[in-house]
Design an enzyme around this catalytic site. Structure first.
Site, mmCIF file in Angstrom:
data_model
loop_
_atom_site.group_PDB
_atom_site.id
_atom_site.type_symbol
_atom_site.label_atom_id
_atom_site.label_comp_id
_atom_site.label_asym_id
_atom_site.label_seq_id
_atom_site.Cartn_x
_atom_site.Cartn_y
_atom_site.Cartn_z
ATOM 1 C CG PHE A 1 -2.157 0.893 1.025
ATOM 2 C CD1 PHE A 1 -3.076 0.662 0.017
ATOM 3 C CD2 PHE A 1 -2.359 1.960 1.883
ATOM 4 C CE1 PHE A 1 -4.181 1.495 -0.145
ATOM 5 C CE2 PHE A 1 -3.457 2.796 1.744
ATOM 6 C CZ PHE A 1 -4.372 2.563 0.721
ATOM 7 N NE ARG B 1 12.398 -4.614 -9.029
ATOM 8 C CZ ARG B 1 11.932 -3.443 -9.443
ATOM 9 N NH1 ARG B 1 10.752 -3.391 -10.044
ATOM 10 N NH2 ARG B 1 12.617 -2.332 -9.244
ATOM 11 C CD GLU C 1 11.974 -8.526 -16.016
ATOM 12 O OE1 GLU C 1 12.671 -7.498 -16.219
ATOM 13 O OE2 GLU C 1 10.927 -8.510 -15.354
ATOM 14 C CG HIS D 1 10.232 -4.693 -16.110
ATOM 15 N ND1 HIS D 1 11.133 -5.330 -15.301
ATOM 16 C CD2 HIS D 1 9.774 -3.642 -15.385
ATOM 17 C CE1 HIS D 1 11.226 -4.707 -14.143
ATOM 18 N NE2 HIS D 1 10.398 -3.670 -14.175
#
Length: 314
Positions: free
Chosen positions: A151, A234, A263, A280
């Site tokens: 949050f 992530r 990635e 991404h």
């Protein structure tokens, strides 16, 4: 002053002012990171560097030791999980980040992914362009339960958008802003309750040693078979083999992923029929890049003038 920029190629086109302004400060070297950078190559590149401006490339002990003149690492983004902060402190290397400056971009992308997964938009687009026309059913997000993991700036931006869809929002994480949560109709819950109740779960928390593989076989087993998982944070927060099994077996309905453990990903996860995948790009908007560029340039000037740095990682 030698400045090394390590960003994805599109970021430079998004704000050409970045390089021009830095050239007024010192010598600028650019390395494109779209396909990664070999560590030995990077160690050679940093040997004369005073300042590194970096997005996702890992800056660890070996890289810092290979850069005897390094004074400052500028993170071109919010999360600093790719930088060995403790070792930087030991060496007296200052580090700043850009928290919240791409939050709106990432929140927009998360909702785009969620809607794309719920309505199978990428698949329908490909079918229509190929000449195939057929009606299939999808799911609404209106009045559904949204579970937000984290949050912070992104989580709050997600909660604001959820109000427009009359979603019931649950949030889980260490940081709790009760005053804002009340305004945004957010209820804080524990981890298991969020996984059990949410129709859509969006991961929007920073990666730490404690929450790696937060989404795993155990937590996936708690989710509704009709639920969707969205990750814009992530890749290491998700145990990908467990997610693949859950998607193939129908334990959950689908996933929408902007980030992966490796990635580009080398496994079958992004190729699954019930997965929407993007490379991404959650924070990759012209507006976000411009904001982060302005902050980066300002902080580098502050460093050279002996002034305080904004958003220094202490």
């Amino acid at each position: 002053m030698n400045i090394l920029l390590m960003l994805r190629e599109a970021f430079y086109g998004a704000d050409p002012n970045l390089i021009e302004e830095l050239k007024k400060i010192g010598n600028v070297k650019v390395l494109y990171t779209d396909k990664g950078i070999d560590k030995d190559e990077l160690k050679n590149e940093v040997k004369d560097t005073d300042i590194i401006l970096v997005n996702i490339v890992k800056i660890d002990k070996d890289i810092m030791d290979a850069a005897p003149h390094l004074k400052y690492i500028v993170k071109f983004g919010a999360g600093v999980d790719n930088i060995d902060i403790d070792y930087a402190k030991q060496k007296g290397i200052r580090v700043t980040s850009a928290p919240g400056l791409n939050a709106q971009a990432v929140a927009d992308h998360a909702f785009g992914l969620m809607l794309s997964a719920a309505r199978d938009i990428p698949k329908k687009d490909k079918e229509v362009k190929s000449g195939y026309w057929d009606t299939t059913m999808g799911y609404e997000i209106y009045e559904k339960k949204l579970g937000i993991i984290g949050f912070g700036a992104i989580g709050k931006a997600l909660a604001k958008r959820a109000m427009g869809f009359d979603m019931q929002t649950l949030a889980y994480g260490n940081y709790k802003d009760y005053e804002l949560a009340e305004k945004l109709n957010v209820r804080f819950v524990e981890r298991d309750e969020l996984f059990k109740e949410a129709d859509y779960i969006i991961i929007a928390t920073s990666l730490t040693a404690k929450n790696k593989h937060l989404v795993n076989k155990e937590t996936l087993s708690l989710m509704k078979p009709s639920a969707f998982l969205v990750n814009i944070s992530r890749g290491q927060l998700v145990h990908e083999e467990d997610l693949i099994e859950a998607l193939k077996s129908g334990k959950i309905n689908g996933a929408a992923l902007d980030v992966f453990e490796k990635e580009p990903p080398a496994n079958e996860l992004p190729k699954l029929e019930n997965v929407v995948a993007t490379p991404h790009v959650g924070g990759a908007t012209y507006e976000a890049v411009a904001r982060i560029s302005d902050l980066s340039i300002s902080n580098i000037k502050n460093l050279l003038n002996g002034e305080d740095l904004d958003f220094e990682v202490l």
